[in-house]
Scaffold this motif. Structure first.
Motif, PDB file in Angstrom:
ATOM      1  N   MET A 163      59.759  35.761  20.050  1.00  0.00           N
ATOM      2  CA  MET A 163      58.722  35.180  20.881  1.00  0.00           C
ATOM      3  C   MET A 163      58.141  36.254  21.801  1.00  0.00           C
ATOM      4  O   MET A 163      58.812  37.205  22.148  1.00  0.00           O
ATOM      5  CB  MET A 163      59.286  34.044  21.733  1.00  0.00           C
ATOM      6  N   ASN A 164      56.908  36.019  22.180  1.00  0.00           N
ATOM      7  CA  ASN A 164      56.221  36.920  23.094  1.00  0.00           C
ATOM      8  C   ASN A 164      55.734  36.138  24.303  1.00  0.00           C
ATOM      9  O   ASN A 164      55.254  35.023  24.163  1.00  0.00           O
ATOM     10  CB  ASN A 164      55.021  37.579  22.417  1.00  0.00           C
ATOM     11  N   LYS A 165      55.864  36.745  25.459  1.00  0.00           N
ATOM     12  CA  LYS A 165      55.361  36.131  26.687  1.00  0.00           C
ATOM     13  C   LYS A 165      53.972  36.696  26.955  1.00  0.00           C
ATOM     14  O   LYS A 165      53.767  37.909  26.885  1.00  0.00           O
ATOM     15  CB  LYS A 165      56.277  36.441  27.860  1.00  0.00           C
ATOM     16  N   ILE A 166      53.025  35.806  27.268  1.00  0.00           N
ATOM     17  CA  ILE A 166      51.678  36.200  27.641  1.00  0.00           C
ATOM     18  C   ILE A 166      51.468  35.750  29.079  1.00  0.00           C
ATOM     19  O   ILE A 166      51.692  34.581  29.410  1.00  0.00           O
ATOM     20  CB  ILE A 166      50.623  35.537  26.737  1.00  0.00           C
ATOM     21  N   ILE A 167      51.032  36.672  29.925  1.00  0.00           N
ATOM     22  CA  ILE A 167      50.833  36.387  31.340  1.00  0.00           C
ATOM     23  C   ILE A 167      49.361  36.620  31.684  1.00  0.00           C
ATOM     24  O   ILE A 167      48.762  37.607  31.244  1.00  0.00           O
ATOM     25  CB  ILE A 167      51.720  37.293  32.213  1.00  0.00           C
ATOM     26  N   PHE A 168      48.805  35.713  32.472  1.00  0.00           N
ATOM     27  CA  PHE A 168      47.410  35.810  32.883  1.00  0.00           C
ATOM     28  C   PHE A 168      47.353  35.994  34.401  1.00  0.00           C
ATOM     29  O   PHE A 168      48.057  35.306  35.135  1.00  0.00           O
ATOM     30  CB  PHE A 168      46.645  34.547  32.481  1.00  0.00           C
ATOM     31  N   PHE A 169      46.512  36.915  34.863  1.00  0.00           N
ATOM     32  CA  PHE A 169      46.430  37.232  36.281  1.00  0.00           C
ATOM     33  C   PHE A 169      45.044  36.943  36.858  1.00  0.00           C
ATOM     34  O   PHE A 169      44.043  36.924  36.148  1.00  0.00           O
ATOM     35  CB  PHE A 169      46.758  38.716  36.517  1.00  0.00           C
ATOM     36  N   ALA A 170      45.025  36.756  38.159  1.00  0.00           N
ATOM     37  CA  ALA A 170      43.809  36.669  38.989  1.00  0.00           C
ATOM     38  C   ALA A 170      42.813  35.643  38.456  1.00  0.00           C
ATOM     39  O   ALA A 170      43.188  34.513  38.174  1.00  0.00           O
ATOM     40  CB  ALA A 170      43.189  38.049  39.126  1.00  0.00           C
ATOM     41  N   GLN A 171      41.535  36.045  38.343  1.00  0.00           N
ATOM     42  CA  GLN A 171      40.479  35.113  37.948  1.00  0.00           C
ATOM     43  C   GLN A 171      40.696  34.523  36.561  1.00  0.00           C
ATOM     44  O   GLN A 171      40.281  33.407  36.291  1.00  0.00           O
ATOM     45  CB  GLN A 171      39.095  35.797  37.992  1.00  0.00           C
ATOM     46  N   ILE A 172      41.341  35.257  35.681  1.00  0.00           N
ATOM     47  CA  ILE A 172      41.611  34.736  34.337  1.00  0.00           C
ATOM     48  C   ILE A 172      42.511  33.508  34.448  1.00  0.00           C
ATOM     49  O   ILE A 172      42.220  32.458  33.892  1.00  0.00           O
ATOM     50  CB  ILE A 172      42.247  35.815  33.436  1.00  0.00           C
ATOM     51  N   ARG A 173      43.594  33.646  35.197  1.00  0.00           N
ATOM     52  CA  ARG A 173      44.528  32.530  35.396  1.00  0.00           C
ATOM     53  C   ARG A 173      43.824  31.353  36.061  1.00  0.00           C
ATOM     54  O   ARG A 173      43.996  30.203  35.666  1.00  0.00           O
ATOM     55  CB  ARG A 173      45.721  32.995  36.224  1.00  0.00           C
TER      56      ARG A 173
ATOM     57  N   GLN B  79      54.468  43.655  18.844  1.00  0.00           N
ATOM     58  CA  GLN B  79      55.793  43.661  18.238  1.00  0.00           C
ATOM     59  C   GLN B  79      56.630  42.516  18.811  1.00  0.00           C
ATOM     60  O   GLN B  79      56.345  42.002  19.903  1.00  0.00           O
ATOM     61  CB  GLN B  79      56.490  44.995  18.525  1.00  0.00           C
ATOM     62  N   LYS B  80      57.662  42.158  18.104  1.00  0.00           N
ATOM     63  CA  LYS B  80      58.566  41.098  18.552  1.00  0.00           C
ATOM     64  C   LYS B  80      59.102  41.429  19.951  1.00  0.00           C
ATOM     65  O   LYS B  80      59.551  42.545  20.204  1.00  0.00           O
ATOM     66  CB  LYS B  80      59.730  40.969  17.567  1.00  0.00           C
ATOM     67  N   GLY B  81      58.996  40.452  20.851  1.00  0.00           N
ATOM     68  CA  GLY B  81      59.528  40.616  22.195  1.00  0.00           C
ATOM     69  C   GLY B  81      58.595  41.281  23.188  1.00  0.00           C
ATOM     70  O   GLY B  81      58.923  41.366  24.373  1.00  0.00           O
ATOM     71  N   ASP B  82      57.434  41.754  22.738  1.00  0.00           N
ATOM     72  CA  ASP B  82      56.482  42.369  23.669  1.00  0.00           C
ATOM     73  C   ASP B  82      56.009  41.356  24.708  1.00  0.00           C
ATOM     74  O   ASP B  82      55.807  40.186  24.396  1.00  0.00           O
ATOM     75  CB  ASP B  82      55.238  42.894  22.932  1.00  0.00           C
ATOM     76  N   GLU B  83      55.814  41.837  25.922  1.00  0.00           N
ATOM     77  CA  GLU B  83      55.222  41.026  26.983  1.00  0.00           C
ATOM     78  C   GLU B  83      53.775  41.496  27.140  1.00  0.00           C
ATOM     79  O   GLU B  83      53.523  42.674  27.365  1.00  0.00           O
ATOM     80  CB  GLU B  83      55.973  41.221  28.290  1.00  0.00           C
ATOM     81  N   ILE B  84      52.847  40.561  27.002  1.00  0.00           N
ATOM     82  CA  ILE B  84      51.429  40.874  27.054  1.00  0.00           C
ATOM     83  C   ILE B  84      50.851  40.301  28.346  1.00  0.00           C
ATOM     84  O   ILE B  84      51.097  39.142  28.667  1.00  0.00           O
ATOM     85  CB  ILE B  84      50.674  40.271  25.839  1.00  0.00           C
ATOM     86  N   ALA B  85      50.083  41.113  29.064  1.00  0.00           N
ATOM     87  CA  ALA B  85      49.469  40.668  30.302  1.00  0.00           C
ATOM     88  C   ALA B  85      47.967  40.936  30.240  1.00  0.00           C
ATOM     89  O   ALA B  85      47.543  42.014  29.824  1.00  0.00           O
ATOM     90  CB  ALA B  85      50.074  41.382  31.490  1.00  0.00           C
ATOM     91  N   PHE B  86      47.186  39.944  30.647  1.00  0.00           N
ATOM     92  CA  PHE B  86      45.736  40.086  30.714  1.00  0.00           C
ATOM     93  C   PHE B  86      45.305  39.986  32.170  1.00  0.00           C
ATOM     94  O   PHE B  86      45.748  39.097  32.900  1.00  0.00           O
ATOM     95  CB  PHE B  86      45.038  38.993  29.916  1.00  0.00           C
ATOM     96  N   PHE B  87      44.422  40.897  32.582  1.00  0.00           N
ATOM     97  CA  PHE B  87      43.903  40.848  33.935  1.00  0.00           C
ATOM     98  C   PHE B  87      42.494  41.407  33.966  1.00  0.00           C
ATOM     99  O   PHE B  87      42.104  42.178  33.086  1.00  0.00           O
ATOM    100  CB  PHE B  87      44.835  41.580  34.910  1.00  0.00           C
TER     101      PHE B  87
END
Length: 81
Positions: free
Chosen positions: A1-11, A67-75
């Protein structure tokens, strides 16, 4: 699984702080397209390709393959004054 995190105005715009999805072998560009299918707010927040993306806390290009286990962040782009 991969975690996707959204920051600031995107969130704020999409109303989601985090997601967990299986994204192995998908590029960041493909992920943006996939997330944009969730609706107009997602398209507005992500599809314009103006967001920055970090994988495991390192900035990456949209052609990065997840890749498997990557943490993805969008900002949003950072501006200074």
């Amino acid at each position: 699984m991969n975690k996707i995190i959204f920051f600031a105005q995107i969130r704020e715009l999409i109303g989601v702080e985090k997601l967990e999805l299986s994204l192995e072998r998908m590029s960041i560009n493909q992920l943006l397209d996939h997330l944009s299918l969730r609706g107009d707010k997602w398209v507005l927040a992500l599809k314009e390709k103006t967001v920055l993306c970090a994988v495991n806390q390192t900035l990456v290009d949209y052609d990065y393959v997840i890749q498997k286990g990557d943490e993805i962040a969008f900002f949003p782009p950072v501006t200074g004054g």
